[in-house]
Motif scaffolding. Structure first.
Motif, short mmCIF file in Angstrom:
data_model
loop_
_atom_site.label_atom_id
_atom_site.label_comp_id
_atom_site.label_asym_id
_atom_site.label_seq_id
_atom_site.Cartn_x
_atom_site.Cartn_y
_atom_site.Cartn_z
N LYS A 76 0.84 -1.20 0.00
CA LYS A 76 0.00 0.00 0.00
C LYS A 76 0.88 1.25 0.00
O LYS A 76 0.61 2.20 -0.75
CB LYS A 76 -0.93 0.00 1.20
N ILE A 77 1.92 1.24 0.80
CA ILE A 77 2.85 2.37 0.82
C ILE A 77 3.49 2.52 -0.56
O ILE A 77 3.59 3.62 -1.10
CB ILE A 77 3.95 2.18 1.89
N PHE A 78 3.91 1.41 -1.14
CA PHE A 78 4.53 1.44 -2.46
C PHE A 78 3.56 2.01 -3.50
O PHE A 78 3.96 2.79 -4.36
CB PHE A 78 5.03 0.05 -2.87
N ASP A 79 2.28 1.65 -3.39
CA ASP A 79 1.29 2.21 -4.31
C ASP A 79 1.20 3.73 -4.19
O ASP A 79 0.97 4.42 -5.17
CB ASP A 79 -0.09 1.60 -4.06
N TYR A 80 1.36 4.25 -2.99
CA TYR A 80 1.33 5.70 -2.80
C TYR A 80 2.47 6.40 -3.52
O TYR A 80 2.30 7.50 -4.04
CB TYR A 80 1.42 6.07 -1.31
N ILE A 81 3.65 5.78 -3.54
CA ILE A 81 4.86 6.49 -3.99
C ILE A 81 5.42 6.02 -5.33
O ILE A 81 6.28 6.69 -5.89
CB ILE A 81 5.96 6.42 -2.91
N ARG A 82 4.95 4.92 -5.86
CA ARG A 82 5.58 4.32 -7.04
C ARG A 82 5.55 5.19 -8.27
O ARG A 82 6.44 5.12 -9.11
CB ARG A 82 4.96 2.96 -7.32
N TYR A 83 4.52 6.04 -8.43
CA TYR A 83 4.38 6.83 -9.65
C TYR A 83 4.90 8.25 -9.52
O TYR A 83 4.66 9.08 -10.40
CB TYR A 83 2.92 6.85 -10.10
N ILE A 84 5.61 8.55 -8.45
CA ILE A 84 6.22 9.88 -8.34
C ILE A 84 7.16 10.05 -9.53
O ILE A 84 7.97 9.17 -9.83
CB ILE A 84 6.98 10.03 -7.01
N LYS A 85 7.05 11.18 -10.19
CA LYS A 85 7.87 11.46 -11.38
C LYS A 85 9.28 11.85 -10.96
O LYS A 85 9.49 12.58 -10.00
CB LYS A 85 7.23 12.59 -12.18
N ASP A 86 10.24 11.36 -11.70
CA ASP A 86 11.63 11.78 -11.49
C ASP A 86 11.73 13.27 -11.81
O ASP A 86 11.12 13.74 -12.78
CB ASP A 86 12.55 10.97 -12.42
N LEU A 144 12.85 3.42 -6.49
CA LEU A 144 11.97 2.81 -5.49
C LEU A 144 11.53 1.44 -5.98
O LEU A 144 11.24 1.27 -7.17
CB LEU A 144 10.71 3.65 -5.29
N THR A 145 11.49 0.47 -5.06
CA THR A 145 10.98 -0.86 -5.35
C THR A 145 10.08 -1.27 -4.19
O THR A 145 10.08 -0.64 -3.13
CB THR A 145 12.11 -1.90 -5.50
N GLN A 146 9.34 -2.35 -4.39
CA GLN A 146 8.50 -2.86 -3.30
C GLN A 146 9.36 -3.20 -2.08
O GLN A 146 8.94 -2.99 -0.94
CB GLN A 146 7.76 -4.11 -3.75
N ASP A 147 10.54 -3.72 -2.33
CA ASP A 147 11.43 -4.11 -1.24
C ASP A 147 12.03 -2.92 -0.49
O ASP A 147 12.63 -3.09 0.57
CB ASP A 147 12.56 -4.99 -1.77
N SER A 148 11.88 -1.72 -1.04
CA SER A 148 12.47 -0.55 -0.39
C SER A 148 11.56 0.03 0.69
O SER A 148 11.90 1.03 1.32
CB SER A 148 12.80 0.53 -1.44
N VAL A 149 10.41 -0.61 0.92
CA VAL A 149 9.44 -0.11 1.90
C VAL A 149 9.31 -1.10 3.05
O VAL A 149 9.13 -2.29 2.84
CB VAL A 149 8.06 0.10 1.24
N VAL A 184 7.00 3.75 9.30
CA VAL A 184 7.25 3.43 7.90
C VAL A 184 8.66 3.89 7.55
O VAL A 184 9.05 5.02 7.89
CB VAL A 184 6.24 4.15 6.97
N ARG A 185 9.41 3.02 6.88
CA ARG A 185 10.73 3.40 6.38
C ARG A 185 10.76 3.15 4.88
O ARG A 185 10.40 2.07 4.42
CB ARG A 185 11.86 2.61 7.03
N SER A 191 -0.72 11.08 2.36
CA SER A 191 -1.42 9.81 2.21
C SER A 191 -1.64 9.02 3.49
O SER A 191 -2.59 8.24 3.57
CB SER A 191 -0.65 8.91 1.23
N LEU A 192 -0.78 9.18 4.47
CA LEU A 192 -0.84 8.36 5.68
C LEU A 192 -1.51 9.10 6.83
O LEU A 192 -1.44 10.32 6.92
CB LEU A 192 0.58 7.98 6.13
N PRO A 193 -2.11 8.34 7.75
CA PRO A 193 -2.58 8.97 8.99
C PRO A 193 -1.40 9.62 9.72
O PRO A 193 -0.27 9.11 9.65
CB PRO A 193 -3.14 7.79 9.81
N VAL A 194 -1.65 10.71 10.42
CA VAL A 194 -0.57 11.45 11.06
C VAL A 194 0.13 10.67 12.17
O VAL A 194 1.24 11.03 12.58
CB VAL A 194 -1.04 12.82 11.61
#
Length: 160
Positions: free
Chosen positions: A39-49, A62-67, A76-77, A104-107
């Motif tokens: 879910k975290i990866f879904d939030y950040i995966r499409y950030i444009k370079d 970023l990869t799935q394994d980086s979360v 969250v790291r 995207s995340l709760p505070v």
């Protein structure tokens, strides 16, 4: 926006296959719904370079394994890998990830953004900046930085 490219010819990869969730955010402050690394990866995966029309996923920044997620500790790291050791945009990329997760995340979640060990010349300085609330706040008061971050977050890149 950016006049000179740090990495003229980065390798661009295909997207990783995984189930994409339809819920785009979970900002309810006290939500106890568990959040997993996908879910975290879904939030950040499409950030444009910041320098090119590719997502951070497509550049393997970023990869799935980086979360990593620890719901019990609301932690969250995200560990990202710049495309080159002297990438000028490393801090901007980290700020983009931080801002997207703040939106995207709760505070209640503590977010730790890191450069992968040994992948950047100024790794320690970048990590210090990205995880210091006052430095992040100061960076996000700079209109030039905000413009770049907004542009990176506004492009929903979901094609290879």
């Amino acid at each position: 926006m950016v006049s000179r490219l740090s990495n003229e010819k980065p390798i661009v990869y295909e997207s990783e296959d995984h189930h994409v969730r339809t819920d785009s955010s979970n900002t309810e402050e006290f939500s106890l719904e568990p959040i997993d690394h996908l879910k975290i990866f879904d939030y950040i995966r499409y950030i444009k370079d910041p320098e090119r029309p590719s997502s951070l996923e497509h550049l393997k920044v970023l990869t799935q394994d980086s979360v990593e997620v620890d719901n019990d500790k609301s932690y969250v790291r995200v560990t990202f890998t710049p495309t080159m050791k002297h990438c000028d945009m490393t801090t901007i990329i980290g700020l983009c990830v931080r801002v997207k997760l703040m939106q995207s995340l709760p505070v209640r979640y503590k977010v730790d953004i890191r450069v992968a060990p040994g992948t950047h010349a100024t790794e320690a300085a970048v990590n210090k900046l990205l995880n210091d609330k006052e430095r992040v706040s100061a960076a996000l008061e700079n209109p030039y930085i905000v413009e770049i971050v907004d542009e990176c977050l506004s492009h929903h890149l979901n094609v290879a």
